[in-house]
Design a protein around this motif. Structure first.
Motif, mmCIF file in Angstrom:
data_model
loop_
_atom_site.group_PDB
_atom_site.id
_atom_site.type_symbol
_atom_site.label_atom_id
_atom_site.label_comp_id
_atom_site.label_asym_id
_atom_site.label_seq_id
_atom_site.Cartn_x
_atom_site.Cartn_y
_atom_site.Cartn_z
ATOM 1 N N ALA A 230 11.882 -10.702 5.825
ATOM 2 C CA ALA A 230 11.141 -10.010 4.859
ATOM 3 C C ALA A 230 11.881 -8.471 5.105
ATOM 4 O O ALA A 230 11.907 -7.714 3.928
ATOM 5 C CB ALA A 230 9.839 -10.073 4.882
ATOM 6 N N HIS A 231 12.111 -8.220 6.131
ATOM 7 C CA HIS A 231 12.574 -6.749 6.387
ATOM 8 C C HIS A 231 14.275 -6.633 5.663
ATOM 9 O O HIS A 231 14.538 -5.543 5.417
ATOM 10 C CB HIS A 231 12.877 -6.414 7.886
ATOM 11 N N LYS A 232 14.706 -7.858 5.474
ATOM 12 C CA LYS A 232 15.987 -7.808 5.007
ATOM 13 C C LYS A 232 16.166 -7.951 3.423
ATOM 14 O O LYS A 232 17.069 -8.094 2.873
ATOM 15 C CB LYS A 232 16.958 -8.816 5.567
ATOM 16 N N THR B 100 3.640 0.546 2.660
ATOM 17 C CA THR B 100 3.360 -0.592 3.581
ATOM 18 C C THR B 100 3.128 -1.783 3.132
ATOM 19 O O THR B 100 2.610 -2.107 2.096
ATOM 20 C CB THR B 100 1.933 -0.307 4.442
ATOM 21 N N ALA B 101 4.245 -2.900 3.594
ATOM 22 C CA ALA B 101 4.183 -4.137 2.758
ATOM 23 C C ALA B 101 3.422 -5.254 3.841
ATOM 24 O O ALA B 101 3.953 -5.181 5.138
ATOM 25 C CB ALA B 101 5.618 -4.561 2.538
ATOM 26 N N ARG B 102 2.632 -5.945 3.510
ATOM 27 C CA ARG B 102 1.914 -6.882 4.272
ATOM 28 C C ARG B 102 1.969 -8.133 3.626
ATOM 29 O O ARG B 102 1.640 -8.700 2.442
ATOM 30 C CB ARG B 102 0.492 -6.431 4.424
ATOM 31 N N LEU B 103 2.786 -9.316 4.127
ATOM 32 C CA LEU B 103 2.885 -10.346 3.596
ATOM 33 C C LEU B 103 2.010 -11.631 4.288
ATOM 34 O O LEU B 103 1.942 -11.599 5.643
ATOM 35 C CB LEU B 103 4.172 -11.032 3.710
ATOM 36 N N GLN B 104 1.292 -12.324 3.368
ATOM 37 C CA GLN B 104 0.250 -13.200 4.040
ATOM 38 C C GLN B 104 0.773 -14.667 3.568
ATOM 39 O O GLN B 104 1.042 -14.846 2.403
ATOM 40 C CB GLN B 104 -1.311 -12.776 3.664
ATOM 41 N N ILE B 105 1.142 -15.410 4.617
ATOM 42 C CA ILE B 105 1.906 -16.673 4.500
ATOM 43 C C ILE B 105 0.989 -17.779 4.877
ATOM 44 O O ILE B 105 0.600 -17.947 5.860
ATOM 45 C CB ILE B 105 3.240 -16.543 5.104
ATOM 46 N N SER B 106 0.933 -19.010 3.978
ATOM 47 C CA SER B 106 0.285 -20.139 4.339
ATOM 48 C C SER B 106 1.133 -21.258 4.448
ATOM 49 O O SER B 106 2.227 -21.228 3.944
ATOM 50 C CB SER B 106 -1.038 -20.345 3.321
ATOM 51 N N GLU C 48 1.001 -1.149 0.003
ATOM 52 C CA GLU C 48 -0.029 -0.056 0.025
ATOM 53 C C GLU C 48 0.812 1.234 0.008
ATOM 54 O O GLU C 48 1.851 1.242 0.666
ATOM 55 C CB GLU C 48 -1.045 0.045 1.435
ATOM 56 N N ARG C 49 0.554 2.257 -0.763
ATOM 57 C CA ARG C 49 1.281 3.271 -1.038
ATOM 58 C C ARG C 49 0.474 4.673 -0.339
ATOM 59 O O ARG C 49 -0.691 4.898 -0.748
ATOM 60 C CB ARG C 49 1.395 3.657 -2.640
#
Length: 135
Positions: A111-113, A90-96, A76-77
């Motif tokens: 993810a931050h790296k 804003t980065a949102r990762l959804q992981i299953s 999201e920008r």
């Protein structure tokens, strides 16, 4: 290997982007004078962050044997303060997958790296631009 862009004939702004064997269109929105025939440069910048975070998490999970089944990334920008020097993503990762809370936290740290995150936040990028007559 260089990335090459060429204006698409007849389009007000659209560019054919060539990266290795890949080709896609970048364009401005209708409001910007384009035809919205592809993502804008800002969209590509934002997508680079999302792709890098997802690929980094998937690479790490595979390397560590973590049971990641799928990753969906949402970027999201907030460009409301861009002209005054702040561009917020804003980065949102959804992981299953059958992951513990500790593994999810570990993947968030990874993810931050991602390299693009580092490029956007800690590296000085120098850009040299020239304008030439087309042959």
């Amino acid at each position: 290997m260089p990335i090459e862009l060429q204006r698409i004939p007849g389009a007000p702004m659209a560019q054919a982007v060539h990266i290795r064997s890949h080709e896609f269109v970048a364009d401005g929105s209708v409001e910007e004078g384009g035809a919205d025939g592809g993502p804008s440069p800002h969209d590509l910048y934002d997508a680079a962050l999302g792709a890098c975070k997802a690929l980094t998490v998937l690479w790490y999970a595979r390397r560590k044997g973590l049971p990641v089944e799928d990753v969906k990334t949402v970027i999201e920008r907030d460009a409301s303060a861009e002209r005054t020097g702040t561009y917020r993503l804003t980065a949102r990762l959804q992981i299953s997958g059958d992951l513990t809370d500790a593994q999810i936290a570990e993947l968030e740290t990874v993810a931050h790296k991602c390299p693009v995150h580092k490029l956007m936040t800690t590296v000085t990028t120098e850009i040299n631009t020239s304008v030439e007559r087309m042959a």
